[in-house]
Design a protein around this motif. Structure first.
Motif, PDB file in Angstrom:
ATOM      1  N   GLU A 346      54.398   1.436 -28.934  1.00  0.00           N
ATOM      2  CA  GLU A 346      53.223   0.648 -29.352  1.00  0.00           C
ATOM      3  C   GLU A 346      52.441   0.083 -28.173  1.00  0.00           C
ATOM      4  N   THR A 347      53.078   0.009 -27.002  1.00  0.00           N
ATOM      5  CA  THR A 347      52.392  -0.585 -25.835  1.00  0.00           C
ATOM      6  C   THR A 347      51.609   0.460 -25.040  1.00  0.00           C
ATOM      7  N   LEU A 348      51.789   1.746 -25.358  1.00  0.00           N
ATOM      8  CA  LEU A 348      51.140   2.789 -24.551  1.00  0.00           C
ATOM      9  C   LEU A 348      49.629   2.805 -24.762  1.00  0.00           C
ATOM     10  N   GLY A 349      48.911   3.039 -23.634  1.00  0.00           N
ATOM     11  CA  GLY A 349      47.476   3.278 -23.744  1.00  0.00           C
ATOM     12  C   GLY A 349      47.235   4.677 -24.288  1.00  0.00           C
ATOM     13  N   ARG A 350      45.971   4.980 -24.627  1.00  0.00           N
ATOM     14  CA  ARG A 350      45.638   6.276 -25.234  1.00  0.00           C
ATOM     15  C   ARG A 350      46.053   7.443 -24.328  1.00  0.00           C
ATOM     16  N   GLY A 351      45.785   7.304 -23.032  1.00  0.00           N
ATOM     17  CA  GLY A 351      46.099   8.388 -22.092  1.00  0.00           C
ATOM     18  C   GLY A 351      47.583   8.710 -22.056  1.00  0.00           C
ATOM     19  N   ASN A 352      48.408   7.681 -21.882  1.00  0.00           N
ATOM     20  CA  ASN A 352      49.855   7.905 -21.826  1.00  0.00           C
ATOM     21  C   ASN A 352      50.414   8.394 -23.160  1.00  0.00           C
ATOM     22  N   PHE A 353      49.791   7.970 -24.291  1.00  0.00           N
ATOM     23  CA  PHE A 353      50.239   8.436 -25.602  1.00  0.00           C
ATOM     24  C   PHE A 353      49.949   9.936 -25.754  1.00  0.00           C
ATOM     25  N   ILE A 354      48.735  10.344 -25.366  1.00  0.00           N
ATOM     26  CA  ILE A 354      48.364  11.766 -25.445  1.00  0.00           C
ATOM     27  C   ILE A 354      49.288  12.601 -24.562  1.00  0.00           C
ATOM     28  N   ASP A 355      49.627  12.050 -23.386  1.00  0.00           N
ATOM     29  CA  ASP A 355      50.519  12.745 -22.461  1.00  0.00           C
ATOM     30  C   ASP A 355      51.895  12.952 -23.101  1.00  0.00           C
ATOM     31  N   LEU A 356      52.371  11.938 -23.794  1.00  0.00           N
ATOM     32  CA  LEU A 356      53.662  12.013 -24.483  1.00  0.00           C
ATOM     33  C   LEU A 356      53.623  13.099 -25.569  1.00  0.00           C
ATOM     34  N   LEU A 357      52.519  13.136 -26.317  1.00  0.00           N
ATOM     35  CA  LEU A 357      52.331  14.135 -27.368  1.00  0.00           C
ATOM     36  C   LEU A 357      52.341  15.546 -26.776  1.00  0.00           C
ATOM     37  N   TYR A 358      51.599  15.722 -25.690  1.00  0.00           N
ATOM     38  CA  TYR A 358      51.531  17.028 -25.020  1.00  0.00           C
ATOM     39  C   TYR A 358      52.910  17.455 -24.496  1.00  0.00           C
ATOM     40  N   LYS A 359      53.639  16.502 -23.888  1.00  0.00           N
ATOM     41  CA  LYS A 359      54.938  16.841 -23.295  1.00  0.00           C
ATOM     42  C   LYS A 359      55.958  17.275 -24.344  1.00  0.00           C
ATOM     43  N   LYS A 360      55.848  16.703 -25.547  1.00  0.00           N
ATOM     44  CA  LYS A 360      56.802  17.094 -26.590  1.00  0.00           C
ATOM     45  C   LYS A 360      56.386  18.390 -27.288  1.00  0.00           C
ATOM     46  N   MET A 361      55.109  18.509 -27.636  1.00  0.00           N
ATOM     47  CA  MET A 361      54.667  19.570 -28.538  1.00  0.00           C
ATOM     48  C   MET A 361      54.116  20.821 -27.840  1.00  0.00           C
ATOM     49  N   CYS A 362      53.628  20.679 -26.609  1.00  0.00           N
ATOM     50  CA  CYS A 362      52.901  21.796 -25.981  1.00  0.00           C
ATOM     51  C   CYS A 362      53.576  22.343 -24.727  1.00  0.00           C
ATOM     52  N   ARG A 363      53.937  21.443 -23.837  1.00  0.00           N
ATOM     53  CA  ARG A 363      54.392  21.884 -22.507  1.00  0.00           C
ATOM     54  C   ARG A 363      55.573  22.857 -22.549  1.00  0.00           C
ATOM     55  N   PRO A 364      56.583  22.638 -23.423  1.00  0.00           N
ATOM     56  CA  PRO A 364      57.733  23.563 -23.406  1.00  0.00           C
ATOM     57  C   PRO A 364      57.362  25.018 -23.702  1.00  0.00           C
ATOM     58  N   GLN A 365      56.226  25.228 -24.394  1.00  0.00           N
ATOM     59  CA  GLN A 365      55.814  26.606 -24.749  1.00  0.00           C
ATOM     60  C   GLN A 365      55.098  27.332 -23.614  1.00  0.00           C
ATOM     61  N   LEU A 366      54.699  26.601 -22.562  1.00  0.00           N
ATOM     62  CA  LEU A 366      53.934  27.220 -21.468  1.00  0.00           C
ATOM     63  C   LEU A 366      54.904  27.823 -20.452  1.00  0.00           C
ATOM     64  N   ILE A 367      55.176  29.124 -20.570  1.00  0.00           N
ATOM     65  CA  ILE A 367      56.144  29.787 -19.683  1.00  0.00           C
ATOM     66  C   ILE A 367      55.420  30.457 -18.503  1.00  0.00           C
ATOM     67  N   LYS A 368      54.426  31.289 -18.811  1.00  0.00           N
ATOM     68  CA  LYS A 368      53.687  31.966 -17.723  1.00  0.00           C
ATOM     69  C   LYS A 368      52.781  30.965 -17.016  1.00  0.00           C
ATOM     70  N   PRO A 369      52.425  31.224 -15.732  1.00  0.00           N
ATOM     71  CA  PRO A 369      51.584  30.277 -14.990  1.00  0.00           C
ATOM     72  C   PRO A 369      50.294  29.970 -15.752  1.00  0.00           C
ATOM     73  N   THR A 370      50.056  28.703 -16.000  1.00  0.00           N
ATOM     74  CA  THR A 370      48.890  28.267 -16.781  1.00  0.00           C
ATOM     75  C   THR A 370      48.227  27.075 -16.095  1.00  0.00           C
ATOM     76  N   PHE A 371      46.931  27.180 -15.878  1.00  0.00           N
ATOM     77  CA  PHE A 371      46.149  26.037 -15.396  1.00  0.00           C
ATOM     78  C   PHE A 371      45.689  25.233 -16.614  1.00  0.00           C
ATOM     79  N   LEU A 372      46.170  24.003 -16.724  1.00  0.00           N
ATOM     80  CA  LEU A 372      45.751  23.096 -17.789  1.00  0.00           C
ATOM     81  C   LEU A 372      44.625  22.223 -17.233  1.00  0.00           C
ATOM     82  N   ILE A 373      43.459  22.214 -17.925  1.00  0.00           N
ATOM     83  CA  ILE A 373      42.293  21.488 -17.391  1.00  0.00           C
ATOM     84  C   ILE A 373      41.744  20.505 -18.440  1.00  0.00           C
ATOM     85  N   LYS A 374      40.741  19.748 -18.018  1.00  0.00           N
ATOM     86  CA  LYS A 374      40.004  18.835 -18.909  1.00  0.00           C
ATOM     87  C   LYS A 374      40.917  17.789 -19.564  1.00  0.00           C
ATOM     88  N   HIS A 375      41.642  17.065 -18.729  1.00  0.00           N
ATOM     89  CA  HIS A 375      42.503  15.981 -19.213  1.00  0.00           C
ATOM     90  C   HIS A 375      41.645  14.794 -19.646  1.00  0.00           C
TER      91      HIS A 375
END
Length: 486
Positions: A346-375
């Motif tokens: 509940e104390t997280l700002g929007r940026g850190n919350f989105i980062d948490l969401l990405y780390k759980k749901m998206c990052r594990p699926q990125l196996i081949k080299p991928t440039f992630l942009i537009k944070h």
């Protein structure tokens, strides 16, 4: 050191000493490293090598001895008729596995075609007071491998290879950047504020100055001060410290390579980082094709480029652009049955919350080299806002095998805007977000003296090595990982 074996070894040591043998001699002259000697032609004489005894196979009138170091090993032949009965018996009586020996002899190949040195003379170079772990079982206890890394290096070929790869990798990164005319610099570890990343610092105390200090979480703001001072292309191998939870992908003490180029933007840095990774792969592994998680990845092929928003939308069905308020976004994740783990969510700002969401749901699926942009900009307090969409930053991360291995920006150089963002971070920090940044007046003062356009990057040596060697845990990529005190 009270066990029976240790007592026997100490007795042998005392016996040698009483005979006038220097048991801890000053030096030994070698003319070949072990790995060099193992490729010498048969008949090469006057070969002087030394190493730790890792194996003894004893027969009636001769013994095969294996000696080794981190870079190689060599088989030795000790024959009674060639060195004399006294010297042969002394070896059998006084030498143990684990001891150090220096030898002189000539090279030949055995019937099984193994390069071997026939000993003409030998000298005692040091006694091991403990028996080494069993050669065939090795070090199966993971905790022992980390606590007593020296044993792990002796016994585990995989550990030897990985640590030698680390040496090569560091050398390759340094050489690449120097060839691109970047200058290596050093900045302080002890800092008044914990700027340069979103992380919890370690705190310490300076007695003479009577002041609390932080161990740096990143060298960023000091490196940027150097750009203010007139440097244009710089990098640092920086020991950094983050007081974070233990995980297979995180170290509390790690080596960050961070660099900056004046007059560049993040796209220039993307090109540089791709070139660097390919160079490092060739120098370290002699190929750009490596196996990760059973997949063969050719790094010389084109790398994917994907935006933060598109990636999260694809993997969760949530369009983060529709939720400017973190509470609304939190409710939407719960509605989608996505549960994120964090001690104080509940104390997280929007940026850190989105980062948490990405780390759980998206990052594990990125196996081949991928440039992630537009944070999202609130995830990047030191990055430049995009000209066309100010709510996103000019930033990229390189993700491979579910791990972020490079983070880079077009840097924010507007001191007024930087002050606003740090004030927002300071508010989040006072509200309980322990990973938010502190206000840094000294850095803001430097910015107010004027900065050119800048792009910068940072990556952890251990994380990069972990990904490229397909290691299960980042602890395997550091010589002496931190362990709990017994």
């Amino acid at each position: 050191m009270s066990n029976e074996q240790t007592t026997l070894r100490i007795e042998k040591l005392e016996s040698l000493r009483s005979q006038g043998v220097p048991v801890y001699p000053e030096r030994f002259t070698r003319n070949y490293e072990l790995y060099e000697a193992s490729s010498l032609e048969d008949g090469t004489s006057g070969v002087l090598v030394a190493g730790r005894i890792m194996g003894i196979r004893q027969f009636n009138k001769f013994s095969f001895i294996t000696i080794s170091d981190i870079q190689g090993n060599l088989q030795l032949l000790l024959k009674k008729e060639e060195v004399g009965e006294q010297a042969y018996n002394d070896f059998i009586h006084f030498f143990d596995i684990g001891d150090f020996i220096g030898v002189e002899g000539n090279m030949y190949s055995t019937k099984t075609n193994e390069k071997t040195l026939r000993i003409e003379n030998y000298v005692f170079l040091g006694k091991a007071l403990h028996t080494l772990p069993d050669k065939w079982h090795g070090l199966s206890n993971i905790d022992t491998r980390y606590r007593q890394r020296y044993l792990d290096l002796m016994m585990t070929k995989e550990t030897q290879n990985r640590m030698l790869m680390r040496v090569k990798l560091v050398r390759a990164v340094r050489r690449f950047l120097e060839e691109k005319n970047f200058l290596e610099v050093e900045t302080p570890v002890l800092q008044h504020t914990s700027s340069g990343a979103l992380a919890r610092p370690f705190r310490t105390y300076h007695n003479s100055l009577d002041t609390e200090l932080n161990l740096r979480i990143a060298p960023e703001t000091y490196l940027k001060r150097l750009i203010v001072g007139g440097f244009t292309k710089i990098f640092e191998f920086a020991k950094c410290f983050r007081n974070e939870g233990v995980s297979p992908q995180h170290l509390q003490e790690f080596t960050m390579v961070e660099g900056y180029a004046a007059y560049w933007n993040y796209e220039d840095t993307m090109a540089l980082m791709r070139e660097m990774i390919l160079y490092v792969l060739k120098q370290t592994f002699n190929t750009t094709v490596i196996k990760i998680q059973g997949q063969t990845i050719d790094f010389s092929l084109e790398w994917n480029v994907v935006s933060f928003r598109d990636l999260i939308l694809k993997d969760t069905g949530i369009d983060i652009d529709l939720y400017s308020n973190v509470n609304d976004l939190y409710r939407e994740t719960k509605r989608k049955d996505i549960y994120l783990e964090h001690e104080n969510i509940e104390t997280l700002g929007r940026g850190n919350f989105i980062d948490l969401l990405y780390k759980k749901m998206c990052r594990p699926q990125l196996i081949k080299p991928t440039f992630l942009i537009k944070h999202p900009i609130d995830l990047s307090p030191l990055a430049r806002a995009n000209n066309d969409s100010p709510e996103i930053s000019d930033r990229f991360q390189l993700v491979v095998n579910g791990a972020e291995i490079i983070n880079a920006y077009s840097e924010l150089v507007d001191p007024v805007e930087q002050r606003k963002r740090l004030e927002t971070q300071a508010t989040l920090k006072s509200g309980g977000d322990l990973e938010a940044m502190e206000m840094d007046e000294d850095y803001l003062l430097a910015m107010e003296y004027g900065m050119p356009p800048i792009s910068g990057w940072g990556f952890g040596i251990e994380r990069l090595l972990m990904v490229l060697t397909d290691s299960e845990t980042i602890k395997d990529c550091i010589l002496f990982p931190l362990t709990k005190k017994i």
